[in-house]
Design a protein around this motif. Structure first.
Motif, PDB file in Angstrom:
ATOM      1  N   VAL A  40      -9.098   2.814  -0.069  1.00 37.76           N
ATOM      2  CA  VAL A  40      -7.888   2.874   0.733  1.00 37.76           C
ATOM      3  C   VAL A  40      -7.034   1.633   0.450  1.00 37.76           C
ATOM      4  O   VAL A  40      -7.566   0.592   0.078  1.00 37.76           O
ATOM      5  N   PRO A  41      -5.728   1.757   0.635  1.00 37.70           N
ATOM      6  CA  PRO A  41      -4.865   0.578   0.430  1.00 37.70           C
ATOM      7  C   PRO A  41      -5.139  -0.558   1.403  1.00 37.70           C
ATOM      8  O   PRO A  41      -4.965  -1.718   1.068  1.00 37.70           O
ATOM      9  N   GLY A  42      -5.582  -0.232   2.621  1.00 33.16           N
ATOM     10  CA  GLY A  42      -5.864  -1.300   3.564  1.00 33.16           C
ATOM     11  C   GLY A  42      -6.549  -0.812   4.820  1.00 33.16           C
ATOM     12  O   GLY A  42      -6.207   0.252   5.347  1.00 33.16           O
ATOM     13  N   LEU A 110      -7.085   0.459 -10.880  1.00 37.39           N
ATOM     14  CA  LEU A 110      -6.496   1.233  -9.786  1.00 37.39           C
ATOM     15  C   LEU A 110      -5.835   0.333  -8.746  1.00 37.39           C
ATOM     16  O   LEU A 110      -5.754   0.664  -7.569  1.00 37.39           O
ATOM     17  N   ASP A 111      -5.342  -0.813  -9.216  1.00 30.67           N
ATOM     18  CA  ASP A 111      -4.630  -1.731  -8.348  1.00 30.67           C
ATOM     19  C   ASP A 111      -3.141  -1.395  -8.346  1.00 30.67           C
ATOM     20  O   ASP A 111      -2.636  -0.718  -9.248  1.00 30.67           O
ATOM     21  N   LYS A 112      -2.471  -1.842  -7.299  1.00 26.08           N
ATOM     22  CA  LYS A 112      -1.018  -1.704  -7.219  1.00 26.08           C
ATOM     23  C   LYS A 112      -0.467  -2.901  -6.480  1.00 26.08           C
ATOM     24  O   LYS A 112      -1.130  -3.472  -5.612  1.00 26.08           O
ATOM     25  N   GLU A 113       0.708  -3.284  -6.819  1.00 24.66           N
ATOM     26  CA  GLU A 113       1.373  -4.419  -6.183  1.00 24.66           C
ATOM     27  C   GLU A 113       2.241  -3.877  -5.053  1.00 24.66           C
ATOM     28  O   GLU A 113       3.098  -3.020  -5.269  1.00 24.66           O
ATOM     29  N   THR A 114       1.985  -4.363  -3.834  1.00 21.51           N
ATOM     30  CA  THR A 114       2.741  -3.873  -2.677  1.00 21.51           C
ATOM     31  C   THR A 114       3.712  -4.908  -2.120  1.00 21.51           C
ATOM     32  O   THR A 114       4.276  -4.709  -1.052  1.00 21.51           O
ATOM     33  N   GLY A 115       3.896  -6.009  -2.851  1.00 19.93           N
ATOM     34  CA  GLY A 115       4.853  -7.020  -2.419  1.00 19.93           C
ATOM     35  C   GLY A 115       4.475  -7.641  -1.096  1.00 19.93           C
ATOM     36  O   GLY A 115       3.313  -7.963  -0.858  1.00 19.93           O
ATOM     37  N   SER A 116       5.436  -7.754  -0.203  1.00 16.46           N
ATOM     38  CA  SER A 116       5.203  -8.440   1.061  1.00 16.46           C
ATOM     39  C   SER A 116       4.314  -7.652   2.021  1.00 16.46           C
ATOM     40  O   SER A 116       3.848  -8.183   3.015  1.00 16.46           O
ATOM     41  N   PHE A 117       4.050  -6.368   1.726  1.00 19.28           N
ATOM     42  CA  PHE A 117       3.147  -5.583   2.578  1.00 19.28           C
ATOM     43  C   PHE A 117       1.748  -6.167   2.574  1.00 19.28           C
ATOM     44  O   PHE A 117       1.074  -6.192   3.586  1.00 19.28           O
ATOM     45  N   GLY A 118       1.296  -6.623   1.421  1.00 22.93           N
ATOM     46  CA  GLY A 118      -0.060  -7.146   1.353  1.00 22.93           C
ATOM     47  C   GLY A 118      -0.440  -7.643  -0.016  1.00 22.93           C
ATOM     48  O   GLY A 118      -1.586  -7.999  -0.256  1.00 22.93           O
ATOM     49  N   GLY A 119       0.525  -7.635  -0.945  1.00 23.62           N
ATOM     50  CA  GLY A 119       0.225  -8.100  -2.298  1.00 23.62           C
ATOM     51  C   GLY A 119      -0.533  -7.046  -3.076  1.00 23.62           C
ATOM     52  O   GLY A 119      -0.219  -5.867  -2.994  1.00 23.62           O
ATOM     53  N   VAL A 120      -1.548  -7.462  -3.808  1.00 23.30           N
ATOM     54  CA  VAL A 120      -2.326  -6.525  -4.603  1.00 23.30           C
ATOM     55  C   VAL A 120      -3.220  -5.709  -3.669  1.00 23.30           C
ATOM     56  O   VAL A 120      -3.967  -6.269  -2.866  1.00 23.30           O
ATOM     57  N   ARG A 121      -3.112  -4.411  -3.778  1.00 21.07           N
ATOM     58  CA  ARG A 121      -3.916  -3.476  -2.992  1.00 21.07           C
ATOM     59  C   ARG A 121      -4.490  -2.422  -3.928  1.00 21.07           C
ATOM     60  O   ARG A 121      -4.140  -2.351  -5.098  1.00 21.07           O
ATOM     61  N   SER A 122      -5.335  -1.562  -3.378  1.00 21.87           N
ATOM     62  CA  SER A 122      -5.896  -0.462  -4.141  1.00 21.87           C
ATOM     63  C   SER A 122      -5.025   0.771  -3.985  1.00 21.87           C
ATOM     64  O   SER A 122      -4.425   0.997  -2.933  1.00 21.87           O
ATOM     65  N   GLN A 123      -4.986   1.566  -5.035  1.00 17.12           N
ATOM     66  CA  GLN A 123      -4.451   2.910  -4.893  1.00 17.12           C
ATOM     67  C   GLN A 123      -5.443   3.693  -4.039  1.00 17.12           C
ATOM     68  O   GLN A 123      -6.597   3.318  -3.899  1.00 17.12           O
ATOM     69  N   ARG A 124      -4.998   4.797  -3.491  1.00 25.14           N
ATOM     70  CA  ARG A 124      -5.875   5.662  -2.712  1.00 25.14           C
ATOM     71  C   ARG A 124      -6.564   6.614  -3.688  1.00 25.14           C
ATOM     72  O   ARG A 124      -5.911   7.314  -4.452  1.00 25.14           O
ATOM     73  N   TYR A 125      -7.894   6.621  -3.660  1.00 26.78           N
ATOM     74  CA  TYR A 125      -8.649   7.499  -4.551  1.00 26.78           C
ATOM     75  C   TYR A 125     -10.029   7.765  -3.984  1.00 26.78           C
ATOM     76  O   TYR A 125     -10.464   7.122  -3.020  1.00 26.78           O
ATOM     77  N   ALA A 126     -10.726   8.691  -4.612  1.00 30.97           N
ATOM     78  CA  ALA A 126     -12.141   8.916  -4.350  1.00 30.97           C
ATOM     79  C   ALA A 126     -12.787   9.249  -5.676  1.00 30.97           C
ATOM     80  O   ALA A 126     -12.138   9.799  -6.582  1.00 30.97           O
ATOM     81  N   MET A 127     -14.056   8.885  -5.806  1.00 39.20           N
ATOM     82  CA  MET A 127     -14.791   9.224  -7.021  1.00 39.20           C
ATOM     83  C   MET A 127     -16.229   9.587  -6.670  1.00 39.20           C
ATOM     84  O   MET A 127     -16.756   9.155  -5.649  1.00 39.20           O
ATOM     85  N   ILE A 128     -16.785  10.413  -7.529  1.00 40.37           N
ATOM     86  CA  ILE A 128     -18.209  10.713  -7.464  1.00 40.37           C
ATOM     87  C   ILE A 128     -18.839   9.965  -8.629  1.00 40.37           C
ATOM     88  O   ILE A 128     -18.328  10.018  -9.751  1.00 40.37           O
ATOM     89  N   THR A 135     -18.267  10.606 -12.493  1.00 36.01           N
ATOM     90  CA  THR A 135     -18.323  12.013 -12.896  1.00 36.01           C
ATOM     91  C   THR A 135     -17.136  12.805 -12.363  1.00 36.01           C
ATOM     92  O   THR A 135     -16.833  13.881 -12.860  1.00 36.01           O
ATOM     93  N   GLU A 136     -16.478  12.262 -11.362  1.00 40.58           N
ATOM     94  CA  GLU A 136     -15.279  12.899 -10.791  1.00 40.58           C
ATOM     95  C   GLU A 136     -14.370  11.794 -10.293  1.00 40.58           C
ATOM     96  O   GLU A 136     -14.835  10.852  -9.644  1.00 40.58           O
ATOM     97  N   LEU A 137     -13.079  11.887 -10.607  1.00 48.72           N
ATOM     98  CA  LEU A 137     -12.110  10.886 -10.160  1.00 48.72           C
ATOM     99  C   LEU A 137     -10.890  11.596  -9.630  1.00 48.72           C
ATOM    100  O   LEU A 137     -10.303  12.433 -10.318  1.00 48.72           O
ATOM    101  N   ALA A 138     -10.521  11.282  -8.400  1.00 48.72           N
ATOM    102  CA  ALA A 138      -9.377  11.905  -7.742  1.00 48.72           C
ATOM    103  C   ALA A 138      -8.462  10.799  -7.227  1.00 48.72           C
ATOM    104  O   ALA A 138      -8.758  10.158  -6.215  1.00 48.72           O
ATOM    105  N   VAL A 139      -7.371  10.568  -7.938  1.00 44.64           N
ATOM    106  CA  VAL A 139      -6.415   9.520  -7.581  1.00 44.64           C
ATOM    107  C   VAL A 139      -5.182  10.182  -6.966  1.00 44.64           C
ATOM    108  O   VAL A 139      -4.623  11.125  -7.542  1.00 44.64           O
ATOM    109  N   GLU A 140      -4.794   9.686  -5.829  1.00 44.43           N
ATOM    110  CA  GLU A 140      -3.628  10.241  -5.142  1.00 44.43           C
ATOM    111  C   GLU A 140      -2.321   9.797  -5.800  1.00 44.43           C
ATOM    112  O   GLU A 140      -2.204   8.654  -6.239  1.00 44.43           O
ATOM    113  N   ALA A 141      -1.370  10.706  -5.828  1.00 46.12           N
ATOM    114  CA  ALA A 141       0.000  10.341  -6.197  1.00 46.12           C
ATOM    115  C   ALA A 141       0.552   9.479  -5.063  1.00 46.12           C
ATOM    116  O   ALA A 141       0.082   9.570  -3.912  1.00 46.12           O
TER     117      ALA A 141
END
Length: 157
Positions: A40-42, A110-128, A135-141
């Motif tokens: 999760v992003p945060g 799977l990092d993303k820069e969110t600026g003043s929101f929190g800086g470097v955060r994770s993209q939202r995803y799930a994996m098996i 074996t499975e990767l699901a990254v949200e748009a």
């Protein structure tokens, strides 16, 4: 970005347990196990708290019934925040892992820069993960919440 069929990098994720701070080497933690890992992003943010984490809490038994050894949530937060967030959502069946310096998130691309929101955060995803291999990767748009939710991952198990 990490892809299906690739092994996870050997970096450290942290977890605050009743025994204190635990530093987990990812390759050791997930060796010889079937794992559902979602990110999760945060912690304590709206979609993460209202839907993403609660979905995995509700479906934990069904997910584990599919042979999953560990359900883990990771975020670019420290282990103290992750523990408090898990407790606030009764996530006792989940590992709440902190990636405080984003080393894991950056290593899998799977990092993303969110600026003043929190800086470097994770993209939202799930994996098996099976024995440390994705074996499975699901990254949200951006702005979406469909492919990484618990119901979607349960269907893929």
């Amino acid at each position: 970005m990490i892809e299906q069929g690739q092994a996870l990098p050997n970096v450290v994720l942290t977890e605050l347990t009743a025994d204190g701070m635990q530093n987990h080497q990812v390759t050791e933690l997930f060796a010889d196990k079937k794992v559902v890992l979602f990110a999760v992003p945060g912690a304590f943010t709206p979609t993460c708290s209202a839907a993403h984490l609660p979905g995995y809490v509700v479906l934990a038994d069904q997910i584990k019934a599919k042979g999953v050894d560990i359900i883990a949530c990771v975020s670019v937060n420290d282990a103290f925040v992750m523990k408090a967030w898990g407790e606030a959502h009764n996530a006792s069946e989940l590992m709440m892992l902190g990636d405080g310096d984003a080393a894991f998130t950056k290593a899998i691309g799977l990092d993303k820069e969110t600026g003043s929101f929190g800086g470097v955060r994770s993209q939202r995803y799930a994996m098996i993960i099976e024995n440390g291999v994705v074996t499975e990767l699901a990254v949200e748009a951006a702005g979406e919440f469909e492919v990484s939710k618990a119901e979607s991952i349960l269907e893929k198990l």
